[in-house]
Design a protein around this motif. Sequence first.
Motif, PDB file in Angstrom:
ATOM      1  N   ASP A   1      66.773  25.851  21.984  1.00 41.35           N
ATOM      2  CA  ASP A   1      67.520  26.752  21.130  1.00 41.35           C
ATOM      3  C   ASP A   1      68.974  26.286  21.000  1.00 41.35           C
ATOM      4  O   ASP A   1      69.586  26.387  19.940  1.00 41.35           O
ATOM      5  CB  ASP A   1      67.456  28.143  21.762  1.00 41.35           C
ATOM      6  CG  ASP A   1      67.769  29.229  20.770  1.00 41.35           C
ATOM      7  OD1 ASP A   1      67.342  29.101  19.614  1.00 41.35           O
ATOM      8  OD2 ASP A   1      68.446  30.191  21.148  1.00 41.35           O
ATOM      9  N   PHE A   2      69.529  25.772  22.096  1.00 44.99           N
ATOM     10  CA  PHE A   2      70.924  25.331  22.083  1.00 44.99           C
ATOM     11  C   PHE A   2      71.099  23.981  21.399  1.00 44.99           C
ATOM     12  O   PHE A   2      72.203  23.590  21.072  1.00 44.99           O
ATOM     13  CB  PHE A   2      71.461  25.200  23.522  1.00 44.99           C
ATOM     14  CG  PHE A   2      71.451  26.479  24.309  1.00 44.99           C
ATOM     15  CD1 PHE A   2      71.650  27.700  23.682  1.00 44.99           C
ATOM     16  CD2 PHE A   2      71.269  26.469  25.682  1.00 44.99           C
ATOM     17  CE1 PHE A   2      71.646  28.888  24.404  1.00 44.99           C
ATOM     18  CE2 PHE A   2      71.266  27.649  26.409  1.00 44.99           C
ATOM     19  CZ  PHE A   2      71.449  28.856  25.781  1.00 44.99           C
ATOM     20  N   SER A   3      69.997  23.239  21.214  1.00 43.37           N
ATOM     21  CA  SER A   3      70.132  21.823  20.890  1.00 43.37           C
ATOM     22  C   SER A   3      70.803  21.565  19.542  1.00 43.37           C
ATOM     23  O   SER A   3      71.322  20.490  19.310  1.00 43.37           O
ATOM     24  CB  SER A   3      68.762  21.144  20.915  1.00 43.37           C
ATOM     25  OG  SER A   3      67.958  21.696  19.899  1.00 43.37           O
TER      26      SER A   3
ATOM     27  N   TRP B   1      67.208  25.369  26.338  1.00 43.62           N
ATOM     28  CA  TRP B   1      67.513  23.993  25.974  1.00 43.62           C
ATOM     29  C   TRP B   1      67.259  23.696  24.506  1.00 43.62           C
ATOM     30  O   TRP B   1      68.075  23.111  23.816  1.00 43.62           O
ATOM     31  CB  TRP B   1      66.686  23.064  26.864  1.00 43.62           C
ATOM     32  CG  TRP B   1      65.271  23.562  27.028  1.00 43.62           C
ATOM     33  CD1 TRP B   1      64.869  24.546  27.876  1.00 43.62           C
ATOM     34  CD2 TRP B   1      64.130  23.163  26.299  1.00 43.62           C
ATOM     35  NE1 TRP B   1      63.534  24.777  27.736  1.00 43.62           N
ATOM     36  CE2 TRP B   1      63.057  23.942  26.777  1.00 43.62           C
ATOM     37  CE3 TRP B   1      63.895  22.214  25.301  1.00 43.62           C
ATOM     38  CZ2 TRP B   1      61.763  23.809  26.269  1.00 43.62           C
ATOM     39  CZ3 TRP B   1      62.608  22.069  24.817  1.00 43.62           C
ATOM     40  CH2 TRP B   1      61.567  22.870  25.293  1.00 43.62           C
TER      41      TRP B   1
ATOM     42  N   GLN C   1      76.958  28.548  22.805  1.00 40.30           N
ATOM     43  CA  GLN C   1      76.696  27.416  21.911  1.00 40.30           C
ATOM     44  C   GLN C   1      77.952  26.947  21.202  1.00 40.30           C
ATOM     45  O   GLN C   1      78.124  25.777  20.929  1.00 40.30           O
ATOM     46  CB  GLN C   1      75.663  27.812  20.858  1.00 40.30           C
ATOM     47  CG  GLN C   1      74.275  27.983  21.404  1.00 40.30           C
ATOM     48  CD  GLN C   1      73.320  28.444  20.324  1.00 40.30           C
ATOM     49  OE1 GLN C   1      72.969  27.694  19.440  1.00 40.30           O
ATOM     50  NE2 GLN C   1      72.922  29.683  20.407  1.00 40.30           N
TER      51      GLN C   1
ATOM     52  N   TYR D   1      72.798  27.451  32.649  1.00 40.62           N
ATOM     53  CA  TYR D   1      73.135  26.319  31.789  1.00 40.62           C
ATOM     54  C   TYR D   1      74.645  26.146  31.759  1.00 40.62           C
ATOM     55  O   TYR D   1      75.385  27.136  31.861  1.00 40.62           O
ATOM     56  CB  TYR D   1      72.645  26.563  30.359  1.00 40.62           C
ATOM     57  CG  TYR D   1      71.144  26.605  30.203  1.00 40.62           C
ATOM     58  CD1 TYR D   1      70.392  25.432  30.120  1.00 40.62           C
ATOM     59  CD2 TYR D   1      70.469  27.817  30.111  1.00 40.62           C
ATOM     60  CE1 TYR D   1      69.016  25.475  29.961  1.00 40.62           C
ATOM     61  CE2 TYR D   1      69.089  27.867  29.953  1.00 40.62           C
ATOM     62  CZ  TYR D   1      68.366  26.685  29.877  1.00 40.62           C
ATOM     63  OH  TYR D   1      67.009  26.722  29.723  1.00 40.62           O
TER      64      TYR D   1
ATOM     65  N   LEU E   1      74.173  19.228  27.547  1.00 44.96           N
ATOM     66  CA  LEU E   1      73.702  20.446  28.192  1.00 44.96           C
ATOM     67  C   LEU E   1      73.268  20.166  29.624  1.00 44.96           C
ATOM     68  O   LEU E   1      72.439  19.301  29.875  1.00 44.96           O
ATOM     69  CB  LEU E   1      72.525  21.019  27.403  1.00 44.96           C
ATOM     70  CG  LEU E   1      71.943  22.321  27.942  1.00 44.96           C
ATOM     71  CD1 LEU E   1      72.916  23.469  27.713  1.00 44.96           C
ATOM     72  CD2 LEU E   1      70.611  22.630  27.290  1.00 44.96           C
TER      73      LEU E   1
ATOM     74  N   PHE F   1      74.590  34.137  23.568  1.00 43.91           N
ATOM     75  CA  PHE F   1      74.176  32.740  23.460  1.00 43.91           C
ATOM     76  C   PHE F   1      74.974  32.005  22.386  1.00 43.91           C
ATOM     77  O   PHE F   1      75.244  30.814  22.504  1.00 43.91           O
ATOM     78  CB  PHE F   1      72.670  32.648  23.186  1.00 43.91           C
ATOM     79  CG  PHE F   1      71.845  33.140  24.347  1.00 43.91           C
ATOM     80  CD1 PHE F   1      72.214  32.846  25.654  1.00 43.91           C
ATOM     81  CD2 PHE F   1      70.722  33.915  24.138  1.00 43.91           C
ATOM     82  CE1 PHE F   1      71.465  33.306  26.731  1.00 43.91           C
ATOM     83  CE2 PHE F   1      69.965  34.370  25.213  1.00 43.91           C
ATOM     84  CZ  PHE F   1      70.346  34.072  26.505  1.00 43.91           C
TER      85      PHE F   1
ATOM     86  N   ASN G   1      78.002  23.709  29.857  1.00 46.75           N
ATOM     87  CA  ASN G   1      78.396  22.836  28.763  1.00 46.75           C
ATOM     88  C   ASN G   1      79.155  21.649  29.344  1.00 46.75           C
ATOM     89  O   ASN G   1      80.299  21.773  29.796  1.00 46.75           O
ATOM     90  CB  ASN G   1      79.278  23.644  27.796  1.00 46.75           C
ATOM     91  CG  ASN G   1      79.676  22.842  26.578  1.00 46.75           C
ATOM     92  OD1 ASN G   1      79.733  21.613  26.619  1.00 46.75           O
ATOM     93  ND2 ASN G   1      79.979  23.543  25.491  1.00 46.75           N
TER      94      ASN G   1
ATOM     95  N   LEU H   1      74.418  21.914  21.170  1.00 48.13           N
ATOM     96  CA  LEU H   1      74.618  21.161  22.390  1.00 48.13           C
ATOM     97  C   LEU H   1      73.483  20.153  22.510  1.00 48.13           C
ATOM     98  O   LEU H   1      72.364  20.516  22.855  1.00 48.13           O
ATOM     99  CB  LEU H   1      74.624  22.100  23.598  1.00 48.13           C
ATOM    100  CG  LEU H   1      75.758  23.119  23.637  1.00 48.13           C
ATOM    101  CD1 LEU H   1      75.545  24.107  24.756  1.00 48.13           C
ATOM    102  CD2 LEU H   1      77.098  22.421  23.799  1.00 48.13           C
TER     103      LEU H   1
ATOM    104  N   GLY I   1      67.483  31.200  23.787  1.00 46.25           N
ATOM    105  CA  GLY I   1      68.496  31.088  24.828  1.00 46.25           C
ATOM    106  C   GLY I   1      68.171  29.992  25.817  1.00 46.25           C
ATOM    107  O   GLY I   1      68.335  30.150  27.024  1.00 46.25           O
TER     108      GLY I   1
ATOM    109  N   GLY J   1      70.654  31.697  31.214  1.00 44.13           N
ATOM    110  CA  GLY J   1      69.804  31.776  30.030  1.00 44.13           C
ATOM    111  C   GLY J   1      68.348  31.937  30.371  1.00 44.13           C
ATOM    112  O   GLY J   1      67.984  32.518  31.396  1.00 44.13           O
TER     113      GLY J   1
END
Lengths: 275, 421, 324
Positions: free
Chosen positions: B283-285, B281, B264, B150, B293, B260, B152, B288, B279, B273
């Motif tokens: 979870d990061f949302s 898409w 983030q 992944y 992402l 993670f 950023n 991000l 860890g 990830g």
Amino acid sequence: MSRIRLSRWLVAIPMALLALATVYPLLFTANVAMKTRRDYILDRFSLTDALRWENISTAWNSVGMGRYFVNSLLVVTSSVVLLLLFGSMAGFALSQLRFRGSTALFLGCLAGLFVPFQVIMVPLARIMADGGLIDTYPGLILVYVAQFLPFTVFLMTSYYKTIPPEIIDAARIDGNSVYGVYRRIMLPLGTPALLSVGILNALFCWNDVLMALVMMPSADHRTLMVGVTSLRGQYSDDIPTFASGVLIAAVPVLVVYLFLQRQIADGVAAGSTKG
Amino acid sequence: MKQRAMWSAVLVVGLALAGCGSATGKDSSPGGSKGKLVVWDWKSGEPSAKAYLEKAKADFAKKHPDVTVEFVAQPFDQYYTLLGAAIQSGKGPDVILFNGGGQIRDRVDALVPLDEYVAEDKQRLAGWDAFTKESKIYASPVTLQGHPIYYNKALYAKAGLDPDSPATTWSKFLADCGAIAKAGAKCFALGNKEGAGIQFWLSGLGSGILTAQEYDNWIAGKRDWTSPNVKRVFQLWKEAGDAGLNNEGANSTAMFNDSFALFQSAKAAHVIGLMSDVGHWKDFSEFLTPEKLGVMDAPVVTPGTTPSLAYDGGIGYGVAKWTKDPKVSADLVRALTSTDALKSFYADAGAIASDTTIDVSQGGPAVTTLVSEIKGGKPALHVALSSKTLDLMGRLSQQLLGGSITVDEAVKQLAASDQAG
Amino acid sequence: MPIGNVHPSVRPAQAGRTDGAAGSAPHRGVGRPRRARGLRSERLAPYILVAPAILIIVVMRLYPLLLGVNFSFTGDGDRNGMAVGLDNYLELFRAPLFRTALGNVGLLVLLLPVAVAIPGLLATFIYLRVPGHRVYRGVYFFPAVLSPVIVGGIFNLLLAFDGPLNAALGSVGIGAVDWLGDPDIAMFMVVGVHVWATFGMSLVVFLAGFATLDSALLDAARVDGASLPKVIWHVIIPGLSRTIQFVFVTTMIGMLTSMFGLLYVMTSGGPEGSTYLPEYYIWIQQGQMNRPALASAASTVLFVIMIVVGLLQIKLLKRAAREA
């Protein structure tokens, strides 16, 4: 005298700092429990901006904590009462009575002290399963009693050794049987030790996760600490909810300790005048 | 005094009786009773799994209305140890959740082969290999787990790079990392405290380092540890550490949560990830958003390689040997992997479900990319290794970062461990 | 009942407030109890009092231990249930990780006196009524109510590379240290946190011990103007020898068997395997590696080590008490 007084002030400062350091984790946990997950990830140490009680209720409701609380209470009180009873009986006999084989029996108890639970976990689970005791409250209580009994016997024996034999002789002259001496002299005189060993045992049982997990596979037989632990999945990162669970489990223990430590102090005072 | 002693005696007896009373007359065996199935997992306690379980239960109840199902969520930390104790004492759950790979393969002695029961699901679900040993299936996959890289996009833009065309070669990637460093961020968020960082590294970048032939041989168990490309995996790991591409203190940074969290919070531009659980898409949302992402292929290190997504079956349900009627338990497994149930699992828990017919177009570009790459994907390299070798690899990787071992020595030890097992 | 003191020559056994005098100077039976009544039940009484404890310990601890030892001579995996002789033990002593774990046990034994001295000193100060002693007695126990998982989690944050401790060091110009990522430091950090988390328990035991201390002796020493170290050395240590012995043994057991939670959370045995302890090794082999028989062998070794170290300690302490 004056020198002692001076040293007292000298040590008071580091001791106060240590006191702060011992309170901090609990405050930290309480603070985290009030945060949102987002706030926690962004900054772990900052003070929460609001008192959010919903994490606590989430933790309480998600895994049936009320039920687990009652289970813990039942198991822990029964275990501690049995521990103190058996421990003081054996401690009295091993410290004050003379009988054939007492050393061997004492060594047997001591050997139990050196057996970590992991070492016997699998065979013990099999024994309990064969005896139909797995997943029952008496089963778990028995496992706790067995786990902490060597410690209790050891402490009670050491403590009872400090009681002057004259007291027991006097009671015997008054016509008490051995059991009478135990009930009328040893139990009351043992109060300070019984209290402190009781607190320690209660804490061990209350905080135990492993034994409860192995011995109580059913979900509704679980204890509180197991419930709290299961709030964390494989990777779960919802730390505020977990911190709330921790608080739920820790607060009753703290309250009981703070209440009982006055009793200990009284017991200590009583013990030193009698001794 | 006398009274006090008597009261305590009464209390003891009372408590002992209360203890006994509450246990008698109840079915105290954890599993195996006729009208009841017990399932062990580490998921059912989580709120995000609720809808999934309800759907699966409802589906199962249609076929077996007289059988009740009890889900017991175990803490993951103790899961396999508890399972070991239950297997040893012969009293365990009927249906068991497993991680794919070594964890289930080591324990197939306690499981029923499911081939005859799940034949109909074979086409619909992906990820069977991770639950197969000696060409027998021991569990049905619920999720797929993989190791995408992944990145950023916002940090890319800040560093003056094109967010929509990440590097495809290793040299370009290193140049990009230089630009990102100038913009004040690290290249990789790395957590290697548990020694898991190297596993992700191996599987995330391996398809750009090993040739297709080497890759397939590796998975098939013919691992050539003398190959320069295998050595390069660990060489690059060390170089990345020495060049400061990772966050500092990687050996004390936990993979989950900490590394993670670094990604983030935009302290690092890339992270290798996961696709399911955490860890990933979803979870990061929170930090991000889907537009920010990106998912990229492994940069090509060895010319001529074609990067592919590394993935396997993630978690899956198996049936214990001691269950009364394997057919009933297998039906429960099938209910737990039905399209409907898995749809909720994907939507609520944020996992790439094993059911490839689920529509994921709502999940954002990263998910769409991931799912599109599943077809061309290959099993992850580290999953093929034994638990023992993985454990050793974790420790060696820490030594490589700490500088107390050479790459040659590390590869030699790994080869020895792999060939002994 | 002190070990080795096999001859309580009088009944009741000699009490020994200062156990250095154990076995000597018997109080000649002050008024023998009446013989007539219930001689037989009186003779059986000690056994009846000891019976529940002994039965439970033998059936639920020593017997499973024997089963485990037996199990350690069988194989794992394909050789499940087969007798393999000493194979598991040979494998253990060849495994570098297990050797590291044993080395760490040695380190713990060396650090043991420190772990005992800290709560001992603090209890002494509290007993001597240092200003604020009531508060300290209450709050020092706080860490003990938190499970190791929590304590470990919090210290993970405090000791993180980008955590507050390194930030504080940085602000006074000292470079950052990777507290949990440096194999030479990590073990000390874990032990330190363990001591921090458990000293409250030992403190309670020490305070209970002070209950048995003759305060007249202490007052006499104070009137004589003895300094604090002298009071500790000549009055408190001999007076509490039994308590100290007890805390030594329980602290050792705590260190060897209940650091698992901290290890798991703080280091996972790392970095580079430097923080392995036998207990953690047993856990990993049993759970992650699915090697229960090998784990049994490691358990047996751990048991033997604990017995040996425990008995040695008690011997040493008794000798020290006699010489003091």
